[in-house]
Design an enzyme around this catalytic site. Structure first.
Site, PDB file in Angstrom:
ATOM      1  N   HIS A 124      72.495  24.588 -47.603  1.00  0.00           N
ATOM      2  CA  HIS A 124      71.029  24.719 -47.531  1.00  0.00           C
ATOM      3  C   HIS A 124      70.720  26.181 -47.196  1.00  0.00           C
ATOM      4  O   HIS A 124      71.531  26.860 -46.545  1.00  0.00           O
ATOM      5  CB  HIS A 124      70.533  23.803 -46.411  1.00  0.00           C
ATOM      6  N   CYS A 143      65.764  23.614 -51.276  1.00  0.00           N
ATOM      7  CA  CYS A 143      66.232  24.725 -50.438  1.00  0.00           C
ATOM      8  C   CYS A 143      67.743  24.900 -50.564  1.00  0.00           C
ATOM      9  O   CYS A 143      68.438  25.204 -49.589  1.00  0.00           O
ATOM     10  CB  CYS A 143      65.838  24.541 -48.974  1.00  0.00           C
ATOM     11  N   GLN A 154      71.813  16.592 -42.104  1.00  0.00           N
ATOM     12  CA  GLN A 154      71.800  15.409 -42.981  1.00  0.00           C
ATOM     13  C   GLN A 154      72.879  14.400 -42.628  1.00  0.00           C
ATOM     14  O   GLN A 154      73.010  13.373 -43.302  1.00  0.00           O
ATOM     15  CB  GLN A 154      71.976  15.845 -44.452  1.00  0.00           C
ATOM     16  N   LYS A 214      64.620  14.566 -38.916  1.00  0.00           N
ATOM     17  CA  LYS A 214      65.411  13.896 -39.954  1.00  0.00           C
ATOM     18  C   LYS A 214      66.106  12.667 -39.386  1.00  0.00           C
ATOM     19  O   LYS A 214      66.682  11.881 -40.124  1.00  0.00           O
ATOM     20  CB  LYS A 214      66.446  14.862 -40.520  1.00  0.00           C
TER      21      LYS A 214
HETATM   22  N1  C6P Z   1      66.365  19.938 -45.600  1.00  0.00           N
HETATM   23  C1  C6P Z   1      65.391  18.722 -47.448  1.00  0.00           C
HETATM   24  O1  C6P Z   1      64.428  18.276 -48.087  1.00  0.00           O
HETATM   25  P1  C6P Z   1      64.996  22.033 -40.567  1.00  0.00           P
HETATM   26  O2  C6P Z   1      63.934  22.368 -41.567  1.00  0.00           O
HETATM   27  O3  C6P Z   1      65.315  23.191 -39.659  1.00  0.00           O
HETATM   28  O4  C6P Z   1      64.746  20.759 -39.837  1.00  0.00           O
HETATM   29  O5  C6P Z   1      66.313  21.716 -41.428  1.00  0.00           O
HETATM   30  C2  C6P Z   1      66.795  22.640 -42.339  1.00  0.00           C
HETATM   31  C3  C6P Z   1      67.965  22.052 -43.049  1.00  0.00           C
HETATM   32  C4  C6P Z   1      69.219  22.546 -42.780  1.00  0.00           C
HETATM   33  N2  C6P Z   1      70.317  22.021 -43.343  1.00  0.00           N
HETATM   34  C5  C6P Z   1      70.246  20.977 -44.186  1.00  0.00           C
HETATM   35  C6  C6P Z   1      71.493  20.411 -44.759  1.00  0.00           C
HETATM   36  C7  C6P Z   1      68.992  20.449 -44.505  1.00  0.00           C
HETATM   37  O6  C6P Z   1      68.910  19.425 -45.355  1.00  0.00           O
HETATM   38  C8  C6P Z   1      67.821  21.013 -43.947  1.00  0.00           C
HETATM   39  C9  C6P Z   1      66.452  20.508 -44.325  1.00  0.00           C
HETATM   40  C10 C6P Z   1      65.155  19.323 -46.089  1.00  0.00           C
HETATM   41  O7  C6P Z   1      66.525  18.657 -47.874  1.00  0.00           O
HETATM   42  C11 C6P Z   1      63.970  20.241 -46.089  1.00  0.00           C
HETATM   43  S1  C6P Z   1      64.256  21.690 -47.034  1.00  0.00           S
END
Ligand code: C6P
Length: 412
Positions: free
Chosen positions: A129, A370, A209, A232
Site C-alpha cells: 500500500h 492506494c 488488512q 478496519k
Molecule cells: N487501505 C483500502 O481501501 P490507514 O488509512 O492509515 O488506516 O491505512 C492505510 C493502509 C495501510 N496498509 C494497508 C495494507 C491498507 O490497506 C491501508 C488502507 C484502504 O485498501 C484505504 S486506501
C-alpha cells in the site's frame, strides 16, 4: 461463540450487532463489500464512544478530578486490550497512533532518521500500500538510502528467492504488508522475518488488512513492529496503534514534541517521558481509543478463528462465482488469500461498474486501492474490489453476481 472448544459463527446473529447493515440503499438492502476500505461498527463500539462522551469526557493523564481519572483508566484500559489482542509483552509496546499510516511514518521518522544512513537499504515488496512505500521514499531521499523492492508473481505472491538476494549487510529494515489490500495475498511473513532476523535486520509488518481477519500474535511472529488501523477492525476512524519491541522503542527518539511526551521541560532542555508516552504528544483521540478497545473485545467475543473460517468459505464461494462468469478476470490468485477479490469486467471501467453496482445496493471499491505499483504490474489503471468481513453472507455474493450481470447487459 464457542462449542466444544471450536468456534463457529452465526452470521445472522452477528449481522444484528451492526446497525448500518439493517439499512437500505436506493430501496435495496445494503450489500457492503468494501470492508478493506473501512469496516462497519457494531453497536457496542458506537455505545462505548457515546458513553465516553456522555459520562466521562475529559482530558487524560492531567486531571486530579474524577472525570479525568475515569477517562484515563478507560483510555489505558483500551491500551491493555490491544496489548492482549496482539499478545504484546507489555503496554509499553503499544503506542496509540491515528492508524497504520501514522504508525509506519512514526517508525520511518524515528527509527529511520536515527538508524538509517547514506548507502543503507530498506526492503519493501511490490505489493505494498502507498502507506508502506511513501514514508520510506521520503526517508531514503533525506538520508541518501535506497529502497529495494521484492518483485511479485502473476498470482500476486512475493518472490522469496528474489527477497533472499536483496537481503544484505546494507539492509537496515524490512517493511512488508501482512495481507495485501489490493489482492488479498497473505504474505509468508514468518519466513520473511526469519530470514531477516538471521542477519539481525528488524521487520515491520503492516497489519492493517490482517488484524480484522486472523489471529495475530506478535510474540509468535517475532516481528519487531506491527501496525493496526482501528477503523478496519470494527473500531472508529482516526485511531490505531503501533506495536514495537520495547528494546527497539527505547532506543528510538520521539518524533512529535508537545504535551504528555515529556517528564520535564525547561528552556535548557527536555526530559522525555517513558514508553509508550514518549511517542504520544498532545491530547490523543481518547474516545477513539475507547472505541477501539470495545472493538477488540467484540472481535474476541466473536472469535477470530471463527471469523477466519467463515471468511475462507466466503472467499471460495465468491471466487468460484466470479470465475464462472464470462468476461470477468480476477487479479491475485495466491495460494494463501484473505477474503478480497479484485477483478475487472470486459468492456466496463471499474468506476462505471462500481456506479452500476451501487444502484443495486452493492458497495465495492473501484480504483487503484492506494497500491498503484500493483495496478502497474497488471497493466490496468484500476480494478473493482469486493472485500469481505465476517458479517457478509453467500447470498450477498449472489447479489454481487446479479448486479455485475446487470452492468454487463447495460454496457453490452
Ligand atoms: N487501505 C483500502 O481501501 P490507514 O488509512 O492509515 O488506516 O491505512 C492505510 C493502509 C495501510 N496498509 C494497508 C495494507 C491498507 O490497506 C491501508 C488502507 C484502504 O485498501 C484505504 S486506501
Amino acid at each position: 461463540m464457542s462449542t466444544n472448544g471450536e468456534q463457529t459463527l452465526d452470521v445472522e446473529a452477528v449481522r444484528k450487532d451492526f446497525p448500518v447493515l439493517q439499512r437500505t440503499v436506493y430501496d435495496r438492502p445494503l450489500v457492503y463489500l468494501d470492508n478493506a476500505a473501512t469496516s462497519q461498527k457494531p453497536r457496542c463500539v458506537i455505545d462505548a464512544v457515546s458513553r465516553y462522551y456522555e459520562e466521562i469526557n475529559s482530558n487524560v493523564h492531567r486531571g486530579v478530578h474524577r472525570l479525568s481519572m475515569d477517562a484515563t483508566s478507560a483510555y489505558e484500559g483500551a491500551r491493555e486490550k490491544v496489548q492482549r489482542f496482539l499478545n504484546a509483552r507489555s503496554t509499553k509496546e503499544i503506542v496509540w497512533t491515528r492508524g497504520t499510516t501514522e504508525s509506519i511514518n512514526l517508525v520511518a521518522q524515528s527509527f529511520g532518521r536515527s538508524q538509517i544512513h547514506a548507502g543503507d537499504e530498506i526492503i519493501i515488496s511490490h505489493l505494498e500500500h502507498h502507506s508502506n512505500i511513501v514514508p520510506w521514499q521520503l526517508l531514503c531521499e533525506e538520508r541518501g538510502a535506497s529502497l529495494k523492492v521484492i518483485p511479485m508473481s502473476e498470482r500476486g505472491e512475493i518472490l522469496l528467492d528474489a527477497y533472499e538476494e536483496l537481503l544484505s549487510e546494507r539492509t537496515k529494515i524490512v517493511a512488508i504488508g501482512h495481507v495485501s489490500n489490493a489482492l488479498g495475498t497473505v504474505n509468508p511473513v514468518e519466513h520473511i522475518i526469519q530470514r531477516a532476523h538471521a542477519r539481525g535486520i528488524p521487520v515491520l509488518l503492516d497489519g492493517a488488512q490482517a488484524a480484522p481477519h486472523m489471529k495475530v500474535d506478535v510474540q509468535v511472529l517475532d516481528c519487531d513492529f506491527y501496525t493496526l488501523s482501528g477503523h478496519k477492525m470494527f473500531g472508529p476512524t482516526g485511531i490505531g496503534a503501533l506495536y514495537g519491541k520495547e528494546a527497539l522503542l527505547e532506543r528510538m527518539p520521539p518524533w512529535h514534541g508537545g504535551g504528555d511526551m515529556i517528564k520535564s521541560v525547561s528552556f535548557e532542555g527536555t526530559v522525555f517521558n517513558d514508553l509508550p508516552y514518549k511517542f504520544e504528544a498532545g491530547t490523543p483521540d481518547i474516545a477513539g481509543a475507547v472505541g477501539m478497545g470495545a472493538a477488540v473485545d467484540y472481535l474476541d467475543q466473536v472469535g477470530l478463528d471463527a471469523v477466519s473460517a467463515w471468511e475462507a468459505e466466503l472467499l471460495t464461494y465468491g471466487t468460484a462465482l466470479l470465475d464462472a462468469m464470462d468476461g470477468v478476470r480476477i487479479f491475485g490468485t495466491a495460494e494463501h488469500k484473505a477474503a478480497v477479490i479484485s477483478f475487472e469486467v470486459d468492456g466496463i471501467h471499474p468506476h462505471d461498474l462500481g456506479t452500476v453496482l451501487d444502484r443495486e445496493g452493492v458497495a465495492i471499491r473501484a480504483g487503484h486501492h492506494c497500491a498503484q505499483p500493483v495496478m502497474q504490474f497488471y497493466g490496468v489503471p484500476a480494478t473493482a474490489r469486493a472485500s469481505m468481513a465476517f458479517y457478509n453472507t453467500k447470498a450477498e455474493l449472489d447479489t454481487l453476481v446479479v448486479a455485475i450481470n446487470k452492468a454487463q447487459e447495460l454496457f453490452a
